[in-house]
Enzyme design. Structure first.
Site, PDB file in Angstrom:
ATOM      1  N   CYS A  41      -9.704 -48.492   2.200  1.00  0.00           N
ATOM      2  CA  CYS A  41     -10.516 -49.649   1.810  1.00  0.00           C
ATOM      3  C   CYS A  41     -10.622 -50.639   2.960  1.00  0.00           C
ATOM      4  O   CYS A  41     -10.044 -50.442   4.018  1.00  0.00           O
ATOM      5  CB  CYS A  41      -9.917 -50.342   0.595  1.00  0.00           C
ATOM      6  N   CYS A  44      -7.390 -51.987   4.365  1.00  0.00           N
ATOM      7  CA  CYS A  44      -6.697 -51.080   5.274  1.00  0.00           C
ATOM      8  C   CYS A  44      -7.299 -51.185   6.676  1.00  0.00           C
ATOM      9  O   CYS A  44      -6.584 -51.252   7.669  1.00  0.00           O
ATOM     10  CB  CYS A  44      -6.828 -49.631   4.815  1.00  0.00           C
ATOM     11  N   ASP A 445      -2.056 -11.425   3.438  1.00  0.00           N
ATOM     12  CA  ASP A 445      -0.838 -11.388   4.234  1.00  0.00           C
ATOM     13  C   ASP A 445       0.246 -11.978   3.336  1.00  0.00           C
ATOM     14  O   ASP A 445      -0.049 -12.654   2.361  1.00  0.00           O
ATOM     15  CB  ASP A 445      -1.052 -12.239   5.487  1.00  0.00           C
ATOM     16  N   ASP A 626      -2.422 -15.988   7.834  1.00  0.00           N
ATOM     17  CA  ASP A 626      -2.158 -17.213   8.578  1.00  0.00           C
ATOM     18  C   ASP A 626      -1.509 -16.969   9.927  1.00  0.00           C
ATOM     19  O   ASP A 626      -1.497 -17.842  10.768  1.00  0.00           O
ATOM     20  CB  ASP A 626      -1.256 -18.130   7.763  1.00  0.00           C
ATOM     21  N   ASP A 630      -1.983 -11.651  12.153  1.00  0.00           N
ATOM     22  CA  ASP A 630      -3.145 -11.414  11.295  1.00  0.00           C
ATOM     23  C   ASP A 630      -4.461 -11.608  12.032  1.00  0.00           C
ATOM     24  O   ASP A 630      -5.507 -11.240  11.514  1.00  0.00           O
ATOM     25  CB  ASP A 630      -3.147 -12.388  10.106  1.00  0.00           C
TER      26      ASP A 630
END
Lengths: 727, 52
Positions: A41, A44, A445, A626, A630
């Site tokens: 906002c 901030c 994976d 990940d 892979d």
């Protein structure tokens, strides 16, 4: 000097990138970027800007709320490490961003250029349309000629400027001997401009200036939508990369640690890697002992012991003790980068995919050209009047022009990508959605993808209360992932830590202490004296009497993993688990998730080979992974997804990045992709129906510019509205 | 019909002013942070005097 510089940058940050300025400013200013994910906002913004501007040495700080980032210009010596505590002191989470990885300026410039072209086309088409409407509603003789000439004066420069992207693409395609959607567009634009000018000079009735401009405007709108969707995904993906600032600590001659960037490291350098840090280079350990987490490289969940003399590879994570390495390979030569070759080989298969738009263009472009040529020949032979024949040929081209076809794909992908973005998917590749819709086999994976990579205690109930309290006290002395998991589990079970003396951590082995005169230990089986038969991840507790007790762990499932697998299977897709981990661990997980097909102990090449074999059998494979092991499989699969926690290399190799922890949206994403593809085909059909109605009119010579304008606008609007139904 | 010779240039010039204004806003980065700019106006910090 500074004040002047600041003023200039406020007007145009692009100027700083210009070489003449850079030479001048490099020594006086440092540009830093900080990611602030929790700002939301105006309060901030004000708090962060006030706080940062108050730091001595900061020249200016500006918060961008849309990107949730602060850009700071400061004295050259300043680093983000000086400013992050300031933001955190204000109560905002802050992370350093690597500005070099934020290549947003280049894409920004392309987007801005498209936007200006779109504005020019929009302005010109509105004015010309106004003049055209007067002509259609009855202006005649000298007035009509004047309106046509004014239209020409607006249209020619406007099209020359605004339609440049089409000219460039069409020229590129023609030079390569291909036809794409841009070739008929350019032909229609040029032919309509030529006939309109000719008609105008002969005081003719029909001029297509408005049609040419509206066409350019609609097509540019499609291009801009397309660009924005991908720019948003790209900048979010870049931000992920920029968050991993590559830093290393090099030891100089006196044994002092100096912070350097990874690119500055050379072979033979001594590098200190702290616990929790990632190896920046390949090397040999010269000092210290610890344990290494190699799960991102190999998929193994069990940490490996690291002692002087052992080889380490870039990307492995140091768990317990500080290590000193001597670099044996840096930068492009590290094993991390050599994996890129494997990726390049695998990727060649994907380049063969033809997008729906391209395959439509392949059917459409020659058809339109032949149709308009036939109309020209027919009318020429019928009337022996080049002017009439050319006019009708231009009308056919304009009416069939792929205005709606140009919007059919981008409008749908924008809507679908926006929807996917809200459920946490970054669609990086233009055709990823279409490919995702075709998927019938999903390969997962294990480590880091289906499992969270954080261990979970299984047999806490087997321990007596006394054993548990000692184990908790010992575990609290270490930051090893197993120890942390044990601490968490024991605390949750309500255990109180026993009072121990002389608690020390032996890096690479475990922790030990004395309890009422007896030595107690928690750590590796070999060190404590446990029975090493089991393959399951375990740590051993030795109370100094009797045999040591095993505390066993399993890898915790990632949230939503079970749901994702079930829903994918319900949708009729084959789900396969391929992991580099041990057979026992993989089998255990496969049974937990109800997976019938699984492969364990797969090397990176095996994973890619397996995916390639499935592809040869005619399956369309979605790979979700990940790790570094892979990447080749990710690049070789028909389409690939990697979680945001993946290594940079894996994220680069995949088409879609999944933000957040939850895996369950994967099944939903497949559904959205299928619906999006259906909608694209539907849009093609709508555009074709409009053509089928309008083309006979054009060929019969009945099409006026008014009919062309109506057909074009209404088909474009229908197609866009149809796309919006996806939201 | 003489009125056209005034009205057409006027409409083109007005439209052109709008176009140039839009290009100016694009060039000066006014679309970089739409959310932040919408919020900044609610902040009363620089209400009394402009930001130096």
């Amino acid at each position: 000097m500074t004040a002047q510089m600041r003023h200039q940058t406020a007007v145009c940050p692009g100027c700083i990138a210009a070489p003449t300025e850079a030479v001048e400013t490099a020594p006086t200013e440092a540009r830093l970027a900080i990611s602030l994910p929790t700002i939301h906002c105006q309060a901030c913004i004000a708090a962060v800007e006030r706080g940062l501007n108050a730091v001595p040495g900061v020249h200016s700080a500006r918060v961008n709320l849309t990107l949730k980032r602060a850009l700071i210009e400061a004295d050259p010596g300043m680093g983000a490490r000086d400013l992050i505590p300031v933001c955190e002191g204000l109560g905002y989470e802050a992370h350093e961003l690597d500005l070099a990885a934020l290549g947003a300026t280049a894409t920004d410039r392309a987007g801005r250029e498209l936007l200006v072209r779109l504005a020019v086309a929009g302005f010109a088409s509105m004015n010309v349309m106004l003049l055209s409407i007067s002509v259609w509603s009855g202006a005649s003789d000298a007035t009509r000629d004047m309106f046509h000439w004014i239209s020409a004066a607006i249209t020619l420069p406007a099209i020359t400027y605004a339609a440049q992207p089409f000219f460039k693409h069409a020229w590129g395609a023609l030079r390569a001997g291909r036809l794409n959607m841009d070739v008929p567009i350019v032909l229609a634009l040029l032919l309509s401009l030529i006939t309109s000018l000719w008609e105008t000079s002969l005081s003719g009735e029909h001029a297509y200036f408005d049609a040419a401009l509206t066409l350019t405007f609609f097509l540019l709108a499609g291009r801009y939508l397309d660009h924005r969707t991908r720019a948003a995904a790209r900048s979010a993906a870049e931000e992920l990369t920029a968050l991993e600032v590559p830093r290393a600590w090099r030891l100089d001659g006196q044994g002092q640690e100096i912070e350097v960037t990874v690119t500055d490291l050379a072979v033979g350098d001594l590098i200190r890697v702290r616990p929790g840090g990632r190896m920046p280079v390949d090397g040999v350990i010269v000092e210290g002992s610890s344990e290494l987490d190699r799960s991102l490289l190999t998929g193994e969940t069990l940490p490996v012991l690291a002692e002087p003399g052992a080889q380490v590879s870039a990307g492995e994570v140091n768990l317990t003790g500080p290590l000193t390495l001597r670099a044996t390979a840096v930068g492009q030569d590290t094993s991390l980068h050599r994996m890129a070759d494997l990726v390049a080989i695998a990727e060649s298969g994907r380049a063969r995919y033809t997008s729906l738009a391209d395959s439509a263009a392949k059917l459409y472009a020659p058809g339109v050209h032949i149709l308009s040529l036939l109309a020209f020949l027919g009318w020429y032979l019928f009337t022996y009047d080049v002017r009439v024949a050319l006019n009708i040929a231009a009308a056919v081209l304009i009416i069939t022009c792929p205005c709606a076809l140009g919007l059919a794909v981008p409008a749908v992908t924008t809507a679908a990508s926006g929807r996917l973005f809200r459920s946490g998917f970054l669609v990086k590749h233009a055709t990823a959605l279409e490919r995702l819709a075709e998927v019938d086999t999903v390969v997962f994976d294990k480590t880091g993808t289906l499992t969270a990579g954080t261990p979970e205690v299984v047999n806490l109930a087997d321990l007596s209360e006394a054993q548990l309290s000692v184990a908790l006290a010992l575990a609290e002395g270490s930051s090893h992932p197993l120890a942390r998991a044990l601490t968490q589990a024991a605390r949750a079970a309500g255990a109180e830590p026993a009072v121990l003396k002389d608690l020390t951590e032996v890096p690479g082995y475990g922790t030990e202490a004395t309890l009422a005169g007896t030595r107690v230990r928690l750590g590796r089986a070999a060190w404590v004296g446990g029975d090493v038969k089991g393959v399951q991840t375990a740590t051993w507790l030795d109370l100094g009497q009797g045999t040591p007790v095993a505390i066993r762990f399993v890898d915790a499932l990632r949230p939503g993993a079970e749901e994702a697998v079930t829903r994918l299977q319900e949708a009729g897709k084959r789900v396969i688990l391929i992991s580099g981990d041990t057979t026992a661990a993989v089998e255990d997980l496969a049974t937990r998730l109800g997976l019938r097909h699984w492969v364990a102990e797969a090397l990176p090449e095996h994973k890619a080979e397996r995916v390639a074999a499935l592809t040869r059998e005619g399956h369309k494979v979605l790979m979700v992974g990940d790790g570094l092991n892979d990447t080749a499989a990710l690049a070789g699969a028909h389409v690939s997804i990697s979680p945001a926690s993946a290594l940079d290399a894996a994220r680069v190799a995949s088409d879609i990045v999944l933000l957040g922890q939850d895996l369950s949206p994967i099944a939903e994403a497949c559904g959205i992709a299928e619906r999006a593809t259906r909608r694209i085909r539907q849009n093609f059909r709508i555009a074709t129906i409009y053509n089928i109605i309008a083309v006979p009119l054009a060929i019969a010579g009945l099409a006026t510019p008014l009919i062309a304008a109506l057909a074009m606008s209404s088909s474009s609007i229908t197609v866009s509205l149809n796309a919006l139904r996806l939201r | 019909m003489n009125v056209l010779s005034y009205l057409i240039p006027i409409s083109l010039i007005l439209g052109g002013v709008g176009l140039i204004g839009f290009i100016y806003t694009v060039r000066s980065d006014q679309y970089d942070d739409p959310e932040g700019d919408a919020r900044r106006i609610l902040n009363d910090e620089w209400d009394d005097h402009p930001k130096p």
